[in-house]
Design a protein around this motif. Structure first.
Motif, PDB file in Angstrom:
ATOM      1  N   THR A  81      -2.333  -7.253  -3.069  1.00 36.31           N
ATOM      2  CA  THR A  81      -1.434  -8.034  -3.922  1.00 36.31           C
ATOM      3  C   THR A  81      -2.092  -9.314  -4.418  1.00 36.31           C
ATOM      4  O   THR A  81      -1.806  -9.788  -5.520  1.00 36.31           O
ATOM      5  N   LEU A  82      -2.987  -9.873  -3.633  1.00 36.08           N
ATOM      6  CA  LEU A  82      -3.666 -11.110  -4.019  1.00 36.08           C
ATOM      7  C   LEU A  82      -4.528 -10.918  -5.266  1.00 36.08           C
ATOM      8  O   LEU A  82      -4.971  -9.809  -5.573  1.00 36.08           O
ATOM      9  N   ASP A  83      -4.789 -12.018  -5.981  1.00 34.39           N
ATOM     10  CA  ASP A  83      -5.814 -12.002  -7.015  1.00 34.39           C
ATOM     11  C   ASP A  83      -7.129 -11.555  -6.365  1.00 34.39           C
ATOM     12  O   ASP A  83      -7.462 -12.012  -5.265  1.00 34.39           O
ATOM     13  N   PRO A  84      -7.882 -10.638  -6.992  1.00 37.80           N
ATOM     14  CA  PRO A  84      -9.115 -10.141  -6.359  1.00 37.80           C
ATOM     15  C   PRO A  84     -10.077 -11.228  -5.909  1.00 37.80           C
ATOM     16  O   PRO A  84     -10.692 -11.116  -4.838  1.00 37.80           O
ATOM     17  N   ALA A  85     -10.224 -12.288  -6.686  1.00 39.01           N
ATOM     18  CA  ALA A  85     -11.140 -13.363  -6.289  1.00 39.01           C
ATOM     19  C   ALA A  85     -10.584 -14.150  -5.108  1.00 39.01           C
ATOM     20  O   ALA A  85     -11.339 -14.569  -4.213  1.00 39.01           O
ATOM     21  N   GLU A  86      -9.276 -14.377  -5.077  1.00 41.68           N
ATOM     22  CA  GLU A  86      -8.668 -15.047  -3.933  1.00 41.68           C
ATOM     23  C   GLU A  86      -8.807 -14.189  -2.686  1.00 41.68           C
ATOM     24  O   GLU A  86      -9.100 -14.697  -1.594  1.00 41.68           O
ATOM     25  N   ARG A  87      -8.590 -12.873  -2.840  1.00 41.12           N
ATOM     26  CA  ARG A  87      -8.773 -11.945  -1.716  1.00 41.12           C
ATOM     27  C   ARG A  87     -10.179 -12.051  -1.155  1.00 41.12           C
ATOM     28  O   ARG A  87     -10.371 -12.173   0.068  1.00 41.12           O
ATOM     29  N   ASP A  88     -11.183 -12.030  -2.029  1.00 39.30           N
ATOM     30  CA  ASP A  88     -12.559 -12.069  -1.540  1.00 39.30           C
ATOM     31  C   ASP A  88     -12.914 -13.426  -0.942  1.00 39.30           C
ATOM     32  O   ASP A  88     -13.727 -13.503  -0.009  1.00 39.30           O
ATOM     33  N   ALA A  89     -12.326 -14.491  -1.451  1.00 43.84           N
ATOM     34  CA  ALA A  89     -12.543 -15.805  -0.838  1.00 43.84           C
ATOM     35  C   ALA A  89     -12.014 -15.800   0.598  1.00 43.84           C
ATOM     36  O   ALA A  89     -12.656 -16.346   1.511  1.00 43.84           O
ATOM     37  N   LYS A  90     -10.860 -15.196   0.804  1.00 38.75           N
ATOM     38  CA  LYS A  90     -10.295 -15.125   2.156  1.00 38.75           C
ATOM     39  C   LYS A  90     -11.119 -14.205   3.054  1.00 38.75           C
ATOM     40  O   LYS A  90     -11.314 -14.505   4.245  1.00 38.75           O
ATOM     41  N   LEU A  91     -11.611 -13.107   2.508  1.00 37.03           N
ATOM     42  CA  LEU A  91     -12.471 -12.223   3.294  1.00 37.03           C
ATOM     43  C   LEU A  91     -13.773 -12.926   3.668  1.00 37.03           C
ATOM     44  O   LEU A  91     -14.275 -12.765   4.783  1.00 37.03           O
ATOM     45  N   ALA A  92     -14.304 -13.720   2.749  1.00 44.50           N
ATOM     46  CA  ALA A  92     -15.526 -14.469   3.041  1.00 44.50           C
ATOM     47  C   ALA A  92     -15.289 -15.486   4.145  1.00 44.50           C
ATOM     48  O   ALA A  92     -16.108 -15.630   5.066  1.00 44.50           O
ATOM     49  N   ASN A  93     -14.168 -16.186   4.067  1.00 44.89           N
ATOM     50  CA  ASN A  93     -13.854 -17.183   5.092  1.00 44.89           C
ATOM     51  C   ASN A  93     -13.671 -16.528   6.458  1.00 44.89           C
ATOM     52  O   ASN A  93     -14.151 -17.043   7.482  1.00 44.89           O
ATOM     53  N   GLU A  94     -13.006 -15.395   6.470  1.00 44.45           N
ATOM     54  CA  GLU A  94     -12.822 -14.675   7.740  1.00 44.45           C
ATOM     55  C   GLU A  94     -14.163 -14.246   8.313  1.00 44.45           C
ATOM     56  O   GLU A  94     -14.401 -14.339   9.523  1.00 44.45           O
ATOM     57  N   ALA A  95     -15.054 -13.775   7.435  1.00 47.70           N
ATOM     58  CA  ALA A  95     -16.378 -13.354   7.895  1.00 47.70           C
ATOM     59  C   ALA A  95     -17.162 -14.511   8.489  1.00 47.70           C
ATOM     60  O   ALA A  95     -17.933 -14.333   9.437  1.00 47.70           O
ATOM     61  N   ILE A 110     -19.783 -10.837   2.952  1.00 43.54           N
ATOM     62  CA  ILE A 110     -20.475 -11.823   2.115  1.00 43.54           C
ATOM     63  C   ILE A 110     -21.476 -11.121   1.195  1.00 43.54           C
ATOM     64  O   ILE A 110     -21.554 -11.417  -0.008  1.00 43.54           O
ATOM     65  N   ILE A 111     -22.249 -10.203   1.749  1.00 43.39           N
ATOM     66  CA  ILE A 111     -23.225  -9.462   0.954  1.00 43.39           C
ATOM     67  C   ILE A 111     -22.513  -8.659  -0.129  1.00 43.39           C
ATOM     68  O   ILE A 111     -22.965  -8.610  -1.284  1.00 43.39           O
ATOM     69  N   GLU A 112     -21.413  -8.028   0.225  1.00 43.53           N
ATOM     70  CA  GLU A 112     -20.674  -7.220  -0.754  1.00 43.53           C
ATOM     71  C   GLU A 112     -20.169  -8.078  -1.913  1.00 43.53           C
ATOM     72  O   GLU A 112     -20.267  -7.688  -3.082  1.00 43.53           O
ATOM     73  N   ILE A 113     -19.623  -9.232  -1.594  1.00 45.99           N
ATOM     74  CA  ILE A 113     -19.096 -10.120  -2.638  1.00 45.99           C
ATOM     75  C   ILE A 113     -20.221 -10.626  -3.540  1.00 45.99           C
ATOM     76  O   ILE A 113     -20.077 -10.697  -4.766  1.00 45.99           O
ATOM     77  N   ALA A 114     -21.361 -10.964  -2.941  1.00 44.34           N
ATOM     78  CA  ALA A 114     -22.466 -11.545  -3.708  1.00 44.34           C
ATOM     79  C   ALA A 114     -23.255 -10.507  -4.498  1.00 44.34           C
ATOM     80  O   ALA A 114     -23.795 -10.826  -5.566  1.00 44.34           O
ATOM     81  N   CYS A 115     -23.320  -9.279  -3.989  1.00 45.37           N
ATOM     82  CA  CYS A 115     -24.235  -8.290  -4.580  1.00 45.37           C
ATOM     83  C   CYS A 115     -23.554  -7.069  -5.194  1.00 45.37           C
ATOM     84  O   CYS A 115     -24.209  -6.308  -5.913  1.00 45.37           O
ATOM     85  N   ALA A 116     -22.277  -6.843  -4.919  1.00 45.74           N
ATOM     86  CA  ALA A 116     -21.609  -5.641  -5.422  1.00 45.74           C
ATOM     87  C   ALA A 116     -20.445  -5.973  -6.346  1.00 45.74           C
ATOM     88  O   ALA A 116     -19.613  -5.110  -6.635  1.00 45.74           O
ATOM     89  N   THR A 117     -20.364  -7.217  -6.797  1.00 45.95           N
ATOM     90  CA  THR A 117     -19.353  -7.608  -7.781  1.00 45.95           C
ATOM     91  C   THR A 117     -20.059  -8.319  -8.923  1.00 45.95           C
ATOM     92  O   THR A 117     -21.239  -8.647  -8.834  1.00 45.95           O
ATOM     93  N   SER A 118     -19.344  -8.575  -9.995  1.00 46.46           N
ATOM     94  CA  SER A 118     -19.964  -9.214 -11.158  1.00 46.46           C
ATOM     95  C   SER A 118     -20.266 -10.688 -10.888  1.00 46.46           C
ATOM     96  O   SER A 118     -19.616 -11.327 -10.047  1.00 46.46           O
ATOM     97  N   PRO A 119     -21.253 -11.247 -11.595  1.00 43.85           N
ATOM     98  CA  PRO A 119     -21.528 -12.683 -11.461  1.00 43.85           C
ATOM     99  C   PRO A 119     -20.297 -13.542 -11.761  1.00 43.85           C
ATOM    100  O   PRO A 119     -20.074 -14.566 -11.105  1.00 43.85           O
ATOM    101  N   GLN A 120     -19.494 -13.127 -12.728  1.00 46.60           N
ATOM    102  CA  GLN A 120     -18.284 -13.884 -13.065  1.00 46.60           C
ATOM    103  C   GLN A 120     -17.295 -13.861 -11.911  1.00 46.60           C
ATOM    104  O   GLN A 120     -16.643 -14.868 -11.610  1.00 46.60           O
ATOM    105  N   HIS A 121     -17.184 -12.710 -11.251  1.00 44.24           N
ATOM    106  CA  HIS A 121     -16.280 -12.615 -10.100  1.00 44.24           C
ATOM    107  C   HIS A 121     -16.740 -13.526  -8.975  1.00 44.24           C
ATOM    108  O   HIS A 121     -15.923 -14.211  -8.348  1.00 44.24           O
TER     109      HIS A 121
END
Length: 319
Positions: A81-95, A110-121
């Protein structure tokens, strides 16, 4: 490549909000109604629902979901339900805040967010991280991750990559040479290696990896593995895979989450929720190629109840 089935005739955000409100009221919660609404809407539509729900009922939809649901089902629904970028920010913080026995497993999101999503994301994730946690993602990585992993992780999360598809063959050749030199020296913290992986565009890197394979005989991730069995080696291999073929990485995340005794619901949820709108069709194909069985059947066999129904809805099943 998305597996999410959005109906041809989609109700208005107000109508969806009203359906969700009705699901929350009375004796018990109508979980199936929640799955039907949220599990069949794309990111833009879910944002409109969040906005409409807040305007209609003066409360956050995510807060209400948290109070109404529980367990792995609640986690999956809220992350979706969260905005995808907000979701990933929370996943990063949890990690970065919840320690795991293996640092490689801990840093995987962290690797997934940095390397498997777009630079804009990634830029949007950094923005949400600052808003949510009063710290930059870069600062959090610097304070949490120790050398020699720190230099690579800092470079990856702070990257501002070119998003275009333009590839320079001469750059691919020169970069592949530098990468091969690092492999020959078995120097996985080589300045050139880190600089190339953290600054070049994804399209340029894929061309470089292909040039490397054609000219030096092995995929670069295999040569990285030959250099060392260290955590840095594992992180580098993961980064290369996420950049080159993210669908293979996430197919392996799903497999690892369900193999053996018990299920790693956090990893399974993260993989399906984060890729359902991006490349889950490719992930499904890679899973079958690697394991000779259906990803959908694997999920059905290792999950149950509303949690299973929600994940299967994201995978395109009719519940």
């Amino acid at each position: 490549m998305s597996t999410v089935r959005v109906p041809d005739a989609v109700p208005t955000p107000n109508q969806d909000s009203e359906a969700l409100r009705k699901a929350f009221q009375g004796w018990g919660t109508d979980e199936k109604a929640i799955i039907r609404v949220l599990g069949q809407r794309n990111a833009f539509q879910r944002r409109k629902i969040r906005e409409a729900y807040r305007q209609l009922y003066n409360e956050l939809l995510v807060d209400r979901l948290f109070s109404e649901l529980s367990g792995d089902f609640r986690t999956a629904v809220i992350l979706w339900t969260l905005d995808p970028a907000e979701r990933d920010a929370k996943l990063a913080n949890e990690a970065l805040t919840k320690k795991k026995r293996k640092i490689v497993d801990q840093l995987k999101p962290i690797i997934e967010i940095a390397c498997a999503t777009s630079p804009q994301h990634l830029m949007s994730v950094r923005k949400f991280y600052r808003i949510l946690f009063n710290s930059s993602l870069e600062e959090a990585v610097s304070c949490t991750v120790s050398p020699p992993l720190r230099k690579l992780l800092m470079g990856l999360v702070s990257s501002y990559r070119y998003e275009g598809e333009t590839v320079d063959g001469d750059v691919s050749k020169s970069d592949a040479t530098l990468l091969h030199d690092a492999m020959k020296k078995k120097k996985l913290d080589d300045e050139n290696l880190v600089w190339i992986l953290t600054t070049r565009s994804f399209f340029q890197l894929r061309a470089t990896f292909e040039f490397y394979k054609q000219n030096y005989g092995n995929p670069i991730d295999k040569d990285i593995k030959k250099c060392s069995s260290s955590d840095l080696s594992s992180i580098l291999q993961m980064a290369v895979c996420c950049i080159d073929t993210p669908e293979k990485h996430f197919a392996e995340v799903v497999r690892a989450s369900i193999v053996g005794l018990g299920t790693d619901e956090a990893s399974l949820t993260r993989a399906i929720v984060s890729r359902a709108e991006i490349d889950m069709m490719k992930v499904r194909g890679e899973y079958f190629n690697a394991n000779k069985c259906s990803l959908d059947n694997a999920v059905i066999g290792d999950t149950s109840g509303d949690y299973k129904d929600f994940l299967m809805t994201l995978l395109g099943a009719k519940i």
